[in-house]
Design an enzyme around this catalytic site. Sequence first.
Site, PDB file in Angstrom:
ATOM      1  N   HIS A  10     -24.114 112.507  -1.842  1.00 62.32           N
ATOM      2  CA  HIS A  10     -24.291 111.747  -0.594  1.00 62.32           C
ATOM      3  C   HIS A  10     -25.754 111.532  -0.268  1.00 62.32           C
ATOM      4  CE1 HIS A  10     -20.575 110.766   1.387  1.00 62.32           C
ATOM      5  NE2 HIS A  10     -20.059 111.954   1.132  1.00 62.32           N
TER       6      HIS A  10
ATOM      7  N   SER B 235     -24.592 116.143   4.911  1.00 58.30           N
ATOM      8  CA  SER B 235     -23.283 116.697   4.575  1.00 58.30           C
ATOM      9  C   SER B 235     -23.388 118.057   3.877  1.00 58.30           C
ATOM     10  CB  SER B 235     -22.563 115.711   3.667  1.00 58.30           C
ATOM     11  OG  SER B 235     -21.205 116.021   3.597  1.00 58.30           O
TER      12      SER B 235
ATOM     13  N   GLU C 173     -19.317 122.518   7.175  1.00 57.55           N
ATOM     14  CA  GLU C 173     -18.632 121.286   7.553  1.00 57.55           C
ATOM     15  C   GLU C 173     -17.306 121.183   6.774  1.00 57.55           C
ATOM     16  OE1 GLU C 173     -20.674 117.856   6.127  1.00 57.55           O
ATOM     17  OE2 GLU C 173     -19.588 116.448   7.417  1.00 57.55           O
ATOM     18  N   HIS C 174     -17.401 121.293   5.439  1.00 62.47           N
ATOM     19  CA  HIS C 174     -16.217 121.258   4.569  1.00 62.47           C
ATOM     20  C   HIS C 174     -16.076 122.609   3.876  1.00 62.47           C
ATOM     21  CE1 HIS C 174     -17.816 117.023   4.444  1.00 62.47           C
ATOM     22  NE2 HIS C 174     -16.557 116.759   4.740  1.00 62.47           N
TER      23      HIS C 174
ATOM     24  N   TYR D 291     -20.761 102.522  15.891  1.00 65.44           N
ATOM     25  CA  TYR D 291     -21.880 102.111  15.051  1.00 65.44           C
ATOM     26  C   TYR D 291     -21.484 102.272  13.582  1.00 65.44           C
ATOM     27  CZ  TYR D 291     -26.516 101.116  13.471  1.00 65.44           C
ATOM     28  OH  TYR D 291     -27.595 100.499  12.870  1.00 65.44           O
TER      29      TYR D 291
ATOM     30  N   ASN E 200     -28.970 106.006  11.114  1.00 69.83           N
ATOM     31  CA  ASN E 200     -30.237 106.584  10.660  1.00 69.83           C
ATOM     32  C   ASN E 200     -30.981 107.230  11.837  1.00 69.83           C
ATOM     33  OD1 ASN E 200     -31.346 104.509  12.149  1.00 69.83           O
ATOM     34  ND2 ASN E 200     -31.904 103.268  10.368  1.00 69.83           N
TER      35      ASN E 200
ATOM     36  N   ASP F 121     -11.930 112.879   2.550  1.00 72.27           N
ATOM     37  CA  ASP F 121     -12.839 111.792   2.922  1.00 72.27           C
ATOM     38  C   ASP F 121     -12.105 110.469   3.094  1.00 72.27           C
ATOM     39  OD1 ASP F 121     -15.209 113.162   3.070  1.00 72.27           O
ATOM     40  OD2 ASP F 121     -15.733 112.850   0.965  1.00 72.27           O
TER      41      ASP F 121
ATOM     42  N   GLU G  83     -20.757 131.933  50.796  1.00 69.96           N
ATOM     43  CA  GLU G  83     -21.722 131.077  50.102  1.00 69.96           C
ATOM     44  C   GLU G  83     -22.531 130.223  51.081  1.00 69.96           C
ATOM     45  OE1 GLU G  83     -19.745 128.901  46.947  1.00 69.96           O
ATOM     46  OE2 GLU G  83     -19.353 130.733  45.792  1.00 69.96           O
TER      47      GLU G  83
ATOM     48  N   GLN H  76     -20.407 116.323  -2.600  1.00 69.93           N
ATOM     49  CA  GLN H  76     -21.272 116.333  -1.415  1.00 69.93           C
ATOM     50  C   GLN H  76     -22.716 116.042  -1.805  1.00 69.93           C
ATOM     51  OE1 GLN H  76     -20.131 116.365   1.768  1.00 69.93           O
ATOM     52  NE2 GLN H  76     -18.302 116.195   0.485  1.00 69.93           N
TER      53      GLN H  76
ATOM     54  N   HIS I 199     -17.683 123.249  54.140  1.00 68.29           N
ATOM     55  CA  HIS I 199     -16.567 123.566  53.241  1.00 68.29           C
ATOM     56  C   HIS I 199     -15.499 124.360  54.004  1.00 68.29           C
ATOM     57  CE1 HIS I 199     -19.399 122.462  50.086  1.00 68.29           C
ATOM     58  NE2 HIS I 199     -18.499 122.670  49.147  1.00 68.29           N
TER      59      HIS I 199
ATOM     60  N   GLN J 215     -31.494  98.750  18.841  1.00 69.98           N
ATOM     61  CA  GLN J 215     -31.161  97.609  19.701  1.00 69.98           C
ATOM     62  C   GLN J 215     -29.651  97.462  19.875  1.00 69.98           C
ATOM     63  OE1 GLN J 215     -32.899  97.559  16.881  1.00 69.98           O
ATOM     64  NE2 GLN J 215     -32.353  95.845  15.523  1.00 69.98           N
TER      65      GLN J 215
END
Lengths: 433, 433
Positions: free
Chosen positions: B262, B237, B327-328, B130, B214, B361, B415, B259, B420, B191
């Site tokens: 963003h 971020s 994250e960073h 995506y 999103n 990045d 068991e 950052q 088995h 969709q």
Amino acid sequence: MPVFLDATSPDFETAFQALLSAKREDSPDVDAVVAQIIDDVRNRGDAAVIELTAKFDRLELTPETLAFSAQEIADAVAQVGAEDRAALELAAARIRAYHERQMPSDQSWTDEAGATLGWRWSAVSAAGLYVPGGLASYPSSVLMNAIPAKVAGVERLAIVVPTPDGLVNPLVLLAAQLAGVDEVYRIGGAQAVAALAYGTDTIAPVDKITGPGNAFVAAAKRRVFGKVGIDMIAGPSEILVIADKDNDPDWIALDLLSQAEHDESAQSILITDDTAFGQSVAKAVEKRLETLQRRAIAGASWRDFGAIITVRDLDQAAILSNRIAPEHLELCVADPVALSEKTIHAGAIFLGQYTPEAIGDYVGGPNHVLPTARSARFSSGLSVMDFLKRTTLSQMTPEALRAIGPAAEQLAQSESLEAHGLSVTARLNRLNG
Amino acid sequence: MPVFLDATSPDFETAFQALLSAKREDSPDVDAVVAQIIDDVRNRGDAAVIELTAKFDRLELTPETLAFSAQEIADAVAQVGAEDRAALELAAARIRAYHERQMPSDQSWTDEAGATLGWRWSAVSAAGLYVPGGLASYPSSVLMNAIPAKVAGVERLAIVVPTPDGLVNPLVLLAAQLAGVDEVYRIGGAQAVAALAYGTDTIAPVDKITGPGNAFVAAAKRRVFGKVGIDMIAGPSEILVIADKDNDPDWIALDLLSQAEHDESAQSILITDDTAFGQSVAKAVEKRLETLQRRAIAGASWRDFGAIITVRDLDQAAILSNRIAPEHLELCVADPVALSEKTIHAGAIFLGQYTPEAIGDYVGGPNHVLPTARSARFSSGLSVMDFLKRTTLSQMTPEALRAIGPAAEQLAQSESLEAHGLSVTARLNRLNG
């Protein structure tokens, strides 16, 4: 009777599609109840966990008795017979040896631009393992979840296991001990998952939760995902056996039944290139179903979801196998290694007639927690990787920044991210100034 | 103004906890709408996708124009300037070189019992990526998602990218071409995710879906999870910079702002062992915010979620860093390698003052799709592993089955899984009979 399909017949595709898309599990919608339980545990901690345990497991606990004491574990473990202990120790040793080979290595290198790059693996600090209570309280699953965590280097490993009416399987506690588990709590359900994810005064929170459970446990794991990591959401068990005519029909029948006996929703499929052999296996299954202890469960699974598919040749078997993407795949053919190179979508492959799937459930060494419901197309069984994470590393020298910095400035500009570009420009200005 | 904290003060723990648990994102509850869209696409396929695209993107498509043609891609790519192309090519080459080193190897060995064990990696057959449209349509993200998939060996890689009013970023199509993407569809939203997961007459289904989006896209990915694999659900971020006083405050300010620009929900934190240096960075940020193109966004992020924390020493910085699990993570200190060995919970680490996060990045080589919201405690950035799965293999000889089969029989009995045990017993009886 299971369904019989002939892959060379014109209406096969429709019937096979129906088999692939059969809905085998009715998951009750427990999401609202589970959301409420999680909120309750987040808000009231130990008090909520204790109340819910009294309600669902008919067991009165205090913060002091939430965990098994060392003495309680020792007492329970002392009840285990020598044969059970020896079998569990053999299983633990073999599972550990297999998973130790899975440890990945760190990397670091310097490239032509002068950039030093690489990555480093590190273990999740704390993990929690859900162990079902009652009938489905399998010591083998404790080993399969706990050993990879400890091999990965998880420092703190906690188990939650519900003990309805106070009853616990001593073998589960022995398995926990053999695997090096640090804490064992006698709680279960969504409340146990919530306690592990968010913590209480008594139970410190963990970073990752694994292990099987009922619909409440599965819904709770989905809900806490993000706050903590989880393993896959397991569906009913499945086996696909590909067998030629040079097999004992009774052996293959037992292999099919060893999945069917797990659960009425389990699915056992045989693919063979010999119609008569398929018929013989069907007969052998019926015969075994006359006396099998769990014949009610195994019979329902085989009747509702079992299938015997006749194919033209083993190449066609491999194509169908990849479409099924089975959790367990047994290859009982003359050259199982050659066939395995074509059956690429499968959780675990068992090669040759002396490798019944049950070996893999207990003592083979590979993990028995495997992707179900065709998810072997995109996921793998449990491994040490589930308890590790990778941090990437990069270090530029002034020369490296001069070499590749301008491209970063260009791309930052094209993406309209000015500060990104300026963070490189400010450094290059000094270096070039 | 960001929050200023002193880790040596008695009320620090409370303030730090508040910083860690600050809710930065209001996710609208779009789940019901998304469920409806997915059902619609499952039921009506192309027709539903085309109607929803007309509605949301004001774009009239037909089954024939859902995908970009080779000519359309060539025409768009021809508009890209030489400098942009060269920068993107450098980025693609460096990302490919890094990710090629991630390919894991198959293993096979025979143990003392005579069991041949191992595993084999194989690629997911088909993956979908995506790519957001509009402002957040980043060609760098196309490279970061598509190159690992192709390095892993994914045969069929499809991109979906919404083109509101028909507008497309030519750099996105160039990035797709450089990465070897096979199909590009001009659709987006829930969709597009539904079409990739379930397929339509025109779009074949995939096995795994990755890439940012999103709230609608995130909700759709959660819903199709299980039917297909997905990557992580990314949050806003974050960057943590640990810097001593021997740094240019303006460089560190720009790194924090890269950052913050963003997203208003992004979070930038500085940890330093020098209070005066922290003040200088705060001033440098304010100065840059006067002129920065995206100052409205960056300013809001810095004001609402920014923080400057003073610590006693770098050991304390490492402890706090592990609790943040950023994250960073930038380490602008005299010995960044030594410090990096203590900061084990982080998505990506950038060592030394010549490695601004923006390099990572675009052109560093490591992936820029990284775990957010403290999930670096238990998860890793995108890699070739996300497009591979592992099948375990085991093969017993008669001798191996004799050696370890009895333990499997014992455990099956404990068991209560009779079939088995019998599947092993039947074979051992023949071997021993």
